[in-house]
Design an enzyme around this catalytic site. Structure first.
Site, PDB file in Angstrom:
ATOM      1  N   HIS A   1      -2.794  -4.499   2.070  1.00  0.00           N
ATOM      2  CA  HIS A   1      -4.092  -4.249   2.686  1.00  0.00           C
ATOM      3  C   HIS A   1      -4.046  -3.903   4.166  1.00  0.00           C
ATOM      4  O   HIS A   1      -4.956  -3.235   4.661  1.00  0.00           O
ATOM      5  CB  HIS A   1      -4.994  -5.463   2.463  1.00  0.00           C
ATOM      6  CG  HIS A   1      -6.453  -5.222   2.744  1.00  0.00           C
ATOM      7  ND1 HIS A   1      -7.098  -4.058   2.369  1.00  0.00           N
ATOM      8  CD2 HIS A   1      -7.398  -6.000   3.362  1.00  0.00           C
ATOM      9  CE1 HIS A   1      -8.367  -4.130   2.737  1.00  0.00           C
ATOM     10  NE2 HIS A   1      -8.568  -5.308   3.337  1.00  0.00           N
TER      11      HIS A   1
ATOM     12  N   ASP B   1       0.830  -1.210   0.000  1.00  0.00           N
ATOM     13  CA  ASP B   1       0.000   0.000   0.000  1.00  0.00           C
ATOM     14  C   ASP B   1       0.865   1.261   0.000  1.00  0.00           C
ATOM     15  O   ASP B   1       1.838   1.362   0.749  1.00  0.00           O
ATOM     16  CB  ASP B   1      -0.883   0.028   1.243  1.00  0.00           C
ATOM     17  CG  ASP B   1      -1.992  -1.015   1.176  1.00  0.00           C
ATOM     18  OD1 ASP B   1      -1.845  -1.982   0.416  1.00  0.00           O
ATOM     19  OD2 ASP B   1      -2.990  -0.856   1.900  1.00  0.00           O
TER      20      ASP B   1
ATOM     21  N   ASN C   1      -8.577  -2.373  -2.659  1.00  0.00           N
ATOM     22  CA  ASN C   1      -9.957  -2.047  -2.309  1.00  0.00           C
ATOM     23  C   ASN C   1     -10.245  -0.543  -2.381  1.00  0.00           C
ATOM     24  O   ASN C   1     -11.411  -0.137  -2.492  1.00  0.00           O
ATOM     25  CB  ASN C   1     -10.288  -2.572  -0.911  1.00  0.00           C
ATOM     26  CG  ASN C   1      -9.459  -1.905   0.173  1.00  0.00           C
ATOM     27  OD1 ASN C   1      -8.233  -1.910   0.099  1.00  0.00           O
ATOM     28  ND2 ASN C   1     -10.097  -1.333   1.178  1.00  0.00           N
ATOM     29  N   HIS C   2      -9.215   0.297  -2.355  1.00  0.00           N
ATOM     30  CA  HIS C   2      -9.446   1.736  -2.484  1.00  0.00           C
ATOM     31  C   HIS C   2      -9.499   2.178  -3.940  1.00  0.00           C
ATOM     32  O   HIS C   2      -9.754   3.367  -4.196  1.00  0.00           O
ATOM     33  CB  HIS C   2      -8.359   2.512  -1.738  1.00  0.00           C
ATOM     34  CG  HIS C   2      -8.595   2.582  -0.266  1.00  0.00           C
ATOM     35  ND1 HIS C   2      -9.110   3.692   0.365  1.00  0.00           N
ATOM     36  CD2 HIS C   2      -8.403   1.655   0.716  1.00  0.00           C
ATOM     37  CE1 HIS C   2      -9.211   3.469   1.661  1.00  0.00           C
ATOM     38  NE2 HIS C   2      -8.793   2.232   1.900  1.00  0.00           N
TER      39      HIS C   2
ATOM     40  N   HIS D   1      -4.208  -8.160  -3.353  1.00  0.00           N
ATOM     41  CA  HIS D   1      -4.280  -7.048  -2.401  1.00  0.00           C
ATOM     42  C   HIS D   1      -4.740  -7.508  -1.024  1.00  0.00           C
ATOM     43  O   HIS D   1      -4.097  -7.215  -0.022  1.00  0.00           O
ATOM     44  CB  HIS D   1      -5.215  -5.950  -2.906  1.00  0.00           C
ATOM     45  CG  HIS D   1      -5.312  -4.801  -1.945  1.00  0.00           C
ATOM     46  ND1 HIS D   1      -4.293  -3.887  -1.775  1.00  0.00           N
ATOM     47  CD2 HIS D   1      -6.280  -4.444  -1.059  1.00  0.00           C
ATOM     48  CE1 HIS D   1      -4.629  -3.010  -0.845  1.00  0.00           C
ATOM     49  NE2 HIS D   1      -5.831  -3.328  -0.396  1.00  0.00           N
TER      50      HIS D   1
ATOM     51  N   ASP E   1      -6.031   7.750  -1.614  1.00  0.00           N
ATOM     52  CA  ASP E   1      -6.702   7.910  -0.321  1.00  0.00           C
ATOM     53  C   ASP E   1      -5.693   8.019   0.829  1.00  0.00           C
ATOM     54  O   ASP E   1      -4.565   7.519   0.758  1.00  0.00           O
ATOM     55  CB  ASP E   1      -7.665   6.757  -0.026  1.00  0.00           C
ATOM     56  CG  ASP E   1      -8.965   6.887  -0.807  1.00  0.00           C
ATOM     57  OD1 ASP E   1      -9.235   7.986  -1.318  1.00  0.00           O
ATOM     58  OD2 ASP E   1      -9.701   5.888  -0.905  1.00  0.00           O
ATOM     59  N   ARG E   2      -6.162   8.681   1.883  1.00  0.00           N
ATOM     60  CA  ARG E   2      -5.436   8.835   3.143  1.00  0.00           C
ATOM     61  C   ARG E   2      -4.244   9.780   3.056  1.00  0.00           C
ATOM     62  O   ARG E   2      -4.085  10.649   3.898  1.00  0.00           O
ATOM     63  CB  ARG E   2      -4.958   7.482   3.684  1.00  0.00           C
ATOM     64  CG  ARG E   2      -6.061   6.506   3.997  1.00  0.00           C
ATOM     65  CD  ARG E   2      -6.900   6.952   5.159  1.00  0.00           C
ATOM     66  NE  ARG E   2      -7.836   5.941   5.620  1.00  0.00           N
ATOM     67  CZ  ARG E   2      -8.741   6.135   6.576  1.00  0.00           C
ATOM     68  NH1 ARG E   2      -8.818   7.322   7.163  1.00  0.00           N
ATOM     69  NH2 ARG E   2      -9.552   5.183   6.928  1.00  0.00           N
TER      70      ARG E   2
ATOM     71  N   HIS F   1      -1.024   4.574  -0.599  1.00  0.00           N
ATOM     72  CA  HIS F   1      -2.012   5.504  -0.047  1.00  0.00           C
ATOM     73  C   HIS F   1      -1.615   6.963  -0.216  1.00  0.00           C
ATOM     74  O   HIS F   1      -1.656   7.750   0.729  1.00  0.00           O
ATOM     75  CB  HIS F   1      -2.274   5.193   1.426  1.00  0.00           C
ATOM     76  CG  HIS F   1      -3.241   4.066   1.620  1.00  0.00           C
ATOM     77  ND1 HIS F   1      -4.549   4.122   1.189  1.00  0.00           N
ATOM     78  CD2 HIS F   1      -3.078   2.833   2.174  1.00  0.00           C
ATOM     79  CE1 HIS F   1      -5.164   2.982   1.479  1.00  0.00           C
ATOM     80  NE2 HIS F   1      -4.290   2.175   2.071  1.00  0.00           N
TER      81      HIS F   1
ATOM     82  N   ARG G   1     -13.655  -5.437   9.900  1.00  0.00           N
ATOM     83  CA  ARG G   1     -13.875  -4.419   8.872  1.00  0.00           C
ATOM     84  C   ARG G   1     -15.351  -4.272   8.519  1.00  0.00           C
ATOM     85  O   ARG G   1     -15.760  -3.207   8.040  1.00  0.00           O
ATOM     86  CB  ARG G   1     -13.090  -4.757   7.612  1.00  0.00           C
ATOM     87  CG  ARG G   1     -11.584  -4.656   7.735  1.00  0.00           C
ATOM     88  CD  ARG G   1     -10.925  -4.999   6.413  1.00  0.00           C
ATOM     89  NE  ARG G   1      -9.471  -5.032   6.491  1.00  0.00           N
ATOM     90  CZ  ARG G   1      -8.667  -3.989   6.250  1.00  0.00           C
ATOM     91  NH1 ARG G   1      -9.199  -2.824   5.934  1.00  0.00           N
ATOM     92  NH2 ARG G   1      -7.354  -4.111   6.332  1.00  0.00           N
TER      93      ARG G   1
ATOM     94  N   ASP H   1      -4.125   0.044  -3.670  1.00  0.00           N
ATOM     95  CA  ASP H   1      -4.282   1.133  -2.703  1.00  0.00           C
ATOM     96  C   ASP H   1      -3.275   2.247  -2.982  1.00  0.00           C
ATOM     97  O   ASP H   1      -2.446   2.598  -2.147  1.00  0.00           O
ATOM     98  CB  ASP H   1      -4.149   0.614  -1.272  1.00  0.00           C
ATOM     99  CG  ASP H   1      -5.463   0.025  -0.764  1.00  0.00           C
ATOM    100  OD1 ASP H   1      -6.380  -0.166  -1.589  1.00  0.00           O
ATOM    101  OD2 ASP H   1      -5.578  -0.234   0.446  1.00  0.00           O
TER     102      ASP H   1
END
Length: 831
Positions: free
Chosen positions: A732, A534, A600-601, A653, A571-572, A536, A704, A568
């Site tokens: 992940h 990831d 998943n993002h 992922h 995001d973030r 991000h 989750r 991923d």
């Protein structure tokens, strides 16, 4: 006859200088296959390199005789000449390699790795200044030759030194500095680990890639290292042994023979009894030297302790050379040769028998290859044939294939294994420790090592991959790469306005989407390869990883190793736009070498809530930002969903969840596919996690959200056995050390962003998978908070504020192993 001389026991001689001046450019070959060695003059047609001295020669890929640089009596040269020993009549061809090559120099060294990579090291330039640089020269499958700068910085400039490869480790010894001075102390011996991309000292302590200095406990002052303080000597590698003969030291002509063994390389080769061959093969009495790079000549005969630490380069005994495999029509990675099983020798006279046996093997292999070509069959590289030919034993917890004793010829099977050391960049940003790189034992990591104890220490001896590039005619990818791919010089933009407009983002997405559309849902990849977890939107961490461990560019290592990213990307973090646009541009420019799968993002309903949509609007304006966000998310629906490496390692992922039992289930997913339209297989693939540790088996509810599960080590072992796999690599989850093992090492969680969301204080890591399927974790630590003020960077304050508020309102999933927060707004249940 001559073809055998080229690739068996032969020595070549071209040019030189003597009392009468430059010698002729005649090429001679010394035939060592006969009882009485004999020189032969090779008839070469057409023009050649011309008279010269101080040049270097090497046989690359058991086929191409290379002559590089030197001095023609007037000036140093930088030209490259090649003679194809498989094509008659013989003729020299002057090459014009692509990429940035070495300057005109003389007295360098040229060493060829078994896969065909030639490394030019050191030398003296036109101003008589010794050089510390190293350059790799490789041939692509389409016939192009290309230079690339080798990673790291040599611990010392030098010329008139010696350098030899032992597997993937280049051993450099001795050398001169000019003015009667020679390379001193610990720098007299250095090792370039081309699998890890770092220079090491004789204890395998990694030197700093910026300063090139050894750590304080290097081997300075060691008497055995003092023996290598010489220049104009000769060196050769036989198996895992390194022999050095003669040279000059302080004006004294030397006639001693030194021998050492590289145990770090020996760990990955077939074990042999050195002691049984020592007495007959050589009169050198060589003993083990504990913990050091030991050279001993015939006159010392010192008795040394037997204990040897991991990774040490120690004294060894002579053995017979490895038997090479087939000779291919080019020297790209797909046609690389693997060493055969080591053979014991009882004397020098057995070299003739070994050569004859090798000649028969080559002839048989060539005949078989021609027969397959006539029949229209496709020939696999040796590494694939060897792996597939190994029969699988019954189900075992280690998942390592065991060879059949009747048909394996006692060759150890190729298995996936985690390197026993990880490469770590020190967290300090200044002072004496700034930028220092260390190698730490896997078991030293407090967080990662707490859950599992796995494997036997193995060393990485990997080759970097040679692949052809597909250059896009679109200018947008080149613009993105030129603007963003600055591993050492990138800084967050002062102005938050993104540098691409909607039309350029549309062009970039169209180019990348065309590539993704023709790729399979499960990518079929080859080693060597780097794997990223990831990111991000933490673009600074991506640049740091590129800076420390190699970047995907012509000046980096893209010609030799692939890149795989596990999703991923957005995001973030604060720079999702930079992250995704650079990765897409790299995919377009190096479509055969850079690989992206979905996380998943990479879904509109997720990244609308966790920062990417807000960033697009904030940096591109509301209208253009929303349009770009929609276009990029349409592209995400085309991303591949998993990758299979060498048919032994699967990368995804999330995980296998409750529903995935066979790889075919993933392959059957049709793209483009949205998250809401996906099946339970897609949800498991992108959202599921392993259980807390190896003691928790079966399927458990996932914090989750409802419908999601965690899977135990028993599910991992079952999935690997069902699909004949040895390892699962997934992302992940944030893990404190950047990587974490599970299921007795058959699953690794990988996370590349440091200090996730500014609160986790975790390290980031990548995995480097070598050709021999040894996995090397490479880490970076989080940087300390940057000093800033509103007066200096008001927009940076605004940027930090909105991202901090978003992460506070929707906290990230806790670091793996920590409890889930009650009513977590980052969970799928809340979404």
């Amino acid at each position: 006859m001559w073809q055998l001389l080229w690739e068996l026991w032969s020595l070549f001689r071209l040019g030189g200088i003597g009392p009468a001046g430059l010698s002729a450019e005649d090429l001679h070959v010394l035939d060592l296959t006969q009882q009485r060695p004999r020189w032969h003059r090779v008839v070469v047609q057409g023009p050649g390199p011309g008279p010269r001295y101080g040049h270097v020669m090497a046989l690359v890929g058991q086929r191409y005789l290379m002559a590089i640089g030197g001095n023609d009596g007037k000036r140093p040269l930088a030209d490259v000449w090649a003679l194809d020993t498989a094509a008659k009549p013989y003729e020299w061809r002057k090459l014009e390699p692509e990429g940035e090559g070495p300057p005109p120099c003389m007295y360098a060294t040229a060493s060829a790795r078994s896969d065909g990579l030639l490394l030019l090291c050191g030398g003296r330039d036109a101003n008589s200044v010794p050089l510390a640089s190293a350059f790799g020269l490789a041939k692509h499958r389409d016939g192009r030759w290309e230079w690339a700068i080798a990673p790291g910085v040599s611990p010392s400039s030098r010329y008139q030194h010696a350098a030899v490869f032992v597997n993937a480790r280049l051993h450099v010894s001795g050398g001169a500095l000019g003015g009667g001075r020679m390379v001193e102390d610990s720098s007299s011996v250095a090792v370039l680990d081309t699998a890890a991309g770092v220079w090491c000292d004789t204890k395998s302590v990694v030197t700093s890639p910026r300063t090139g200095r050894y750590s304080a406990d290097a081997a300075g002052g060691d008497a055995s290292v003092e023996l290598t303080r010489r220049c104009r000597h000769a060196a050769v590698a036989v198996g895992d042994l390194i022999f050095i003969y003669g040279g000059l030291r302080g004006g004294v002509l030397l006639d001693d023979l030194l021998v050492a063994e590289d145990l770090a390389a020996a760990e990955t080769t077939t074990a042999a009894s050195h002691a049984a061959a020592a007495a007959a093969a050589s009169n050198v009495h060589a003993e083990r030297l504990s913990g050091r790079y030991g050279f001993i000549d015939e006159r010392t005969r010192q008795t040394m302790p037997e204990a040897v630490p991991d990774g040490a380069v120690v004294l060894g005994n002579p053995v017979a050379p490895p038997v090479n495999g087939d000779m291919y029509t080019d020297i790209s990675t797909e046609n690389a040769m693997l060493q055969g099983s080591r053979r014991l020798s009882k004397g020098v006279e057995y070299l003739v028998e070994a050569s004859a046996a090798e000649a028969e093997a080559i002839s048989a292999a060539l005949a078989a290859a021609k027969a397959r070509q006539v029949n229209g069959e496709v020939e696999l590289p040796d590494r694939d044939r060897g792996a597939e030919a190994t029969p699988s034993g019954k189900q075992m917890s280690t998942l390592i294939k065991m060879p059949d004793s009747a048909g394996s010829n006692n060759v150890a099977p190729t298995g996936v294994r985690l390197h026993h050391r990880a490469v770590v960049v020190a967290a300090e940003t200044g002072g004496a420790l700034g930028g220092m790189v260390r190698q730490l034992s896997i078991d030293q990591f407090e967080n990662e090592g707490r859950r599992v104890s796995y494997g036997t220490p193995e060393s990485a001896t990997a080759a970097r991959k040679l692949l052809d590039r597909q250059m896009s005619i679109n200018s947008v990818p080149k613009k993105v790469i030129a603007h963003l791919l600055k591993p050492r010089g990138w800084k967050p933009p002062v102005r938050r306005q993104f540098f691409l407009d909607c039309n350029e983002i549309a062009d970039l997405c169209e180019s990348a989407e065309r590539i993704f559309a023709v790729e399979p849902t499960v990518l079929q990849l080859k080693a060597p390869i780097k794997i990223f977890g990831d990111l991000h939107g933490q673009f600074g961490d991506l640049m740091r990883l590129f800076d420390e461990y190699g970047a995907p560019s012509t000046a980096g290592d893209i010609a030799y190793i692939d890149y795989l990213f596990l999703g991923d990307y957005v995001d973030r973090g604060q720079h999702s736009l930079e992250t995704i646009t650079l990765l897409l541009a790299l995919k377009v420019e190096y479509s055969n070498n850079v690989h992206l799968i979905r996380g998943n993002h990479e879904a509109a309903d997720i990244n609308a809530l966790f920062g990417f949509r807000i960033e697009c609007i904030e940096r591109m304006g509301e209208r253009d930002g929303i349009w770009a966000w929609h276009r990029i998310n349409r592209l995400f629906n085309w991303l591949p969903l998993a990758a299979l490496i060498e048919k032994k390692i699967i990368c995804m992922h999330g995980g296998i969840g409750r529903s995935i039992n066979h790889v075919e289930q993933i392959e059957n997913l049709q793209r483009p596919i949205t998250m809401e339209a996906g099946s339970i297989v897609l949800m498991d693939l992108l959202w599921s996690d392993p259980t807390e540790n190896d003691s928790v088996e079966g399927l458990r509810p996932n914090a989750r959200g409802p419908g999601l599960v965690t899977f135990g080590p028993d599910r991992v072992m079952e999935f690997c056995n069902n699909n004949d796999l040895q390892l699962i690599v997934r992302a992940h989850e944030c893990v404190m050390d950047g990587f974490e093992r599970f299921a007795q090492g058959h699953l690794i969680t990988l996370f590349s962003a440091t200090n996730y969301c500014g609160t986790a204080n975790n390290a980031g890591a990548i995995l480097v998978l070598g050709r021999d399927l040894v996995v090397v974790p490479k880490l970076i630590h989080p940087l300390p908070p940057a000093m800033s003020s509103l007066e200096v960077s008001p927009e940076r304050h605004i940027e930090d504020t909105w991202m901090q508020e978003l992460n506070a309102n929707r906290p990230p999933t806790p670091t793996r192993g920590r409890p889930q927060v009650t009513n977590d707004r980052g969970s799928l249940a809340w979404i």
